[in-house]
Design an enzyme around this catalytic site. Structure first.
Site, mmCIF file in Angstrom:
data_model
loop_
_atom_site.group_PDB
_atom_site.id
_atom_site.type_symbol
_atom_site.label_atom_id
_atom_site.label_comp_id
_atom_site.label_asym_id
_atom_site.label_seq_id
_atom_site.Cartn_x
_atom_site.Cartn_y
_atom_site.Cartn_z
ATOM 1 C CG LEU A 11 -17.693 18.103 -7.445
ATOM 2 C CD1 LEU A 11 -17.394 17.990 -8.798
ATOM 3 C CD2 LEU A 11 -18.766 18.135 -7.575
ATOM 4 N N GLY A 14 -18.551 10.321 -4.894
ATOM 5 C CA GLY A 14 -18.515 9.672 -6.016
ATOM 6 C C GLY A 14 -18.670 8.319 -4.132
ATOM 7 N NE ARG A 18 -9.679 4.358 -8.064
ATOM 8 C CZ ARG A 18 -9.618 5.283 -8.659
ATOM 9 N NH1 ARG A 18 -8.440 5.789 -9.014
ATOM 10 N NH2 ARG A 18 -10.179 6.904 -8.551
ATOM 11 C CG ASN A 361 1.476 12.351 46.295
ATOM 12 O OD1 ASN A 361 2.338 12.807 45.553
ATOM 13 N ND2 ASN A 361 1.146 10.925 47.215
#
Ligand code: UD1
Ligand code: CA
Length: 451
Positions: A11, A14, A18, A361
């Site tokens: 699920l 939602g 919040r 290098n």
């Protein structure tokens, strides 16, 4: 494989009000991985035949994220029971028990799920198995009301009497339901009068009324905290990081100060790796065996081969590949570049869109000028080449094997193998100039003081 055929419904529709976010809750991340993906990754390891993710309308990003797993759309958010029903069509043709999990409770371990599956495989197994736990603060969790014949019903905290509220055993949200009863039980769920939602949790009371039994499997709080706010998201991150740190230590890495090292869910670390303090592993990082990471480093989509030494204060950006025994030193940024075996880039350097050949290098303060404001171009540094300090390598450019560039060179043209490239004017020497200059300036200062 699971013992009995099992399908799963996750699920994730939602709104996550919040979270105070434009982004769906389950797409918020812990350890660089969306909440829902943590859960799906675990479900995958159980050998579940099909997992349907229930999302809300307009959650296209979420659908793309979980693809190719099928999604079902819950057009109206009418509660957890209603949400599970939306997956029915996508599951038609699949037999088996239905495991319901919540996208906002993503850290359930494989072992815990297996405990539930095992409970359903036992002789005289309950038709509905709920994963329960006893959180330190039962707060808003649904309470599990257990009687003589097992679990009788689940009551939401907001609908509970004060006595029911004192029950410490809570609903994690994870539920395993007998496949032969699941849809008929869900069809019986009515709209809750107070909240106007169809509660999945009501399935338990309906199962009992139909003469079926329901049971509880115990889970641990650390795995089952629901994430509903940014505070809870941050708490989940802390828990997740401590799991990852422990796993890294258990797998043979040394972390000098574990609490300051941050991992992503997909970080791979070899054995006998040493990680100094304050290091961040972003997504897609792979560290081979025997690598030393001095502190204060940042990695993202990067690969470091065995024996390499990185940092302190190095930043490896996407596409950085550090070869066997290569060195990346302080204040060095590497992006989309390969450092071949034993190459050294030790100080104050940017290497972007480049190859640094075996044993080459790169001197302090070198910049690969890879971007002209429109296009990115490649810099190819040959095997054993030596790039002088403070060089600018203007890409596209190729430095041949064994070539040398002088300090401060601005290299715009390819340098053949074993050649020396220098740029800038010829150096003039004016003998005695500095001494004369100082004497003159000193005299001027004295004159000013007297006047
Ligand atoms: C739910 C449980 C509660 C349990 C808690 C555990 C119910 C009625 N309550 O409460 O017993 O203790 O989880 O964390 O089931 N969702 C949808 N569609 C909807 C509503 C929700 O997909 O219409 C999804 C959400 O995205 C979320 C999950 O279902 O992933 C749970 O929903 P949420 O609203 O967070 O339920 P809680 O109030 O936490
Ligand atoms: Ca929740």
């Amino acid at each position: 494989m699971t013992d009995r055929p099992t399908v799963a419904v996750v699920l994730a529709a939602g709104l996550g009000t919040r979270m105070k976010s434009a982004k769906p809750k389950v797409m918020h991340e812990v350890g660089g991985r969306a909440l829902v993906m943590h859960l799906l990754t675990t479900l995958e390891s159980l050998g579940i035949a099909r997992t349907v993710v229930v999302i809300g309308p307009g959650m296209d990003d979420a659908a793309a994220l979980v693809a190719p797993r099928p999604t079902a759309i819950q057009t109206e958010r009418l509660g957890t029971g209603h949400a599970v029903l939306q997956a029915k069509d996508a599951l038609s043709g699949f037999k088996g028990d239905v495991l319901v999990a919540y996208g906002d409770t993503p850290f359930v371990t494989e072992a815990t799920f297996r405990k539930m599956l095992a409970a359903r495989s036992a002789p005289n197994a309950a038709a509905v198995i709920v994963l329960g736990f006893e959180p330190a603060d039962p707060g808003n969790y649904g309470r599990l009301i257990v009687g003589a014949k097992g679990l009788e019903r689940i009551v939401e905290a907001k609908d509970a009497t004060s006595e029911e509220r004192r029950v410490r055993l809570c609903n994690s949200g994870i539920m395993l339901i007998d496949g032969s009863h699941v849809w008929s039980l869900l069809a019986k769920v009515d709209r809750n009068t107070a909240k106007g939602e169809y509660y999945l949790t009501d399935v338990v009371a309906h199962a009992r009324a139909a003469g079926l039994t329901c049971g509880v499997v115990d889970g641990e709080e650390g795995e089952l905290l629901g994430i509903n706010s940014r505070v809870e998201l941050a708490e989940a991150e802390i828990l997740f990081q401590s799991r990852m740190r422990r796993a890294a230590l258990e797998n043979g890495a040394t972390l000098t100060d574990p609490a300051t090292v941050y991992f992503s869910a997909d970080t791979k670390i070899g054995r006998d790796v040493e990680v100094g303090p304050f290091t961040v592993f972003g997504r897609g990082v792979e560290i081979g065996d025997d690598v030393t990471i001095k502190g204060f480093c940042h990695f993202e989509n990067a690969r470091v081969s065995s024996g390499a030494v990185v940092g302190p204060y190095a930043r490896l950006r996407p596409g950085a590949v550090v070869g066997v025994d290569a060195h990346v030193g302080n204040f060095v940024e590497i992006k989309n570049s390969t450092l071949e075996k034993g190459a050294k880039v030790n100080h104050l350097t940017y290497v972007g869109d480049a190859r640094v050949g075996e044993g080459a290098n790169v001197g302090a303060g070198t910049i690969t000028a890879n971007y002209d404001g429109f296009n990115k171009s490649f810099t190819d540094i040959g095997k054993g080449a030596s790039i002088g300090s403070n060089s600018v390598l203007v890409a596209p450019v190729k430095i041949g094997d064994g070539a040398i560039t002088g300090a401060g060179a601005i290299v715009r043209k390819d340098v053949p193998a074993d050649a020396l490239a220098v740029s800038g004017g010829k150096q003039d020497i004016i003998a005695g100039f500095a001494a004369k200059y100082r004497a003159k300036k000193k005299a001027e200062k004295e004159a000013r003081k007297k006047s």
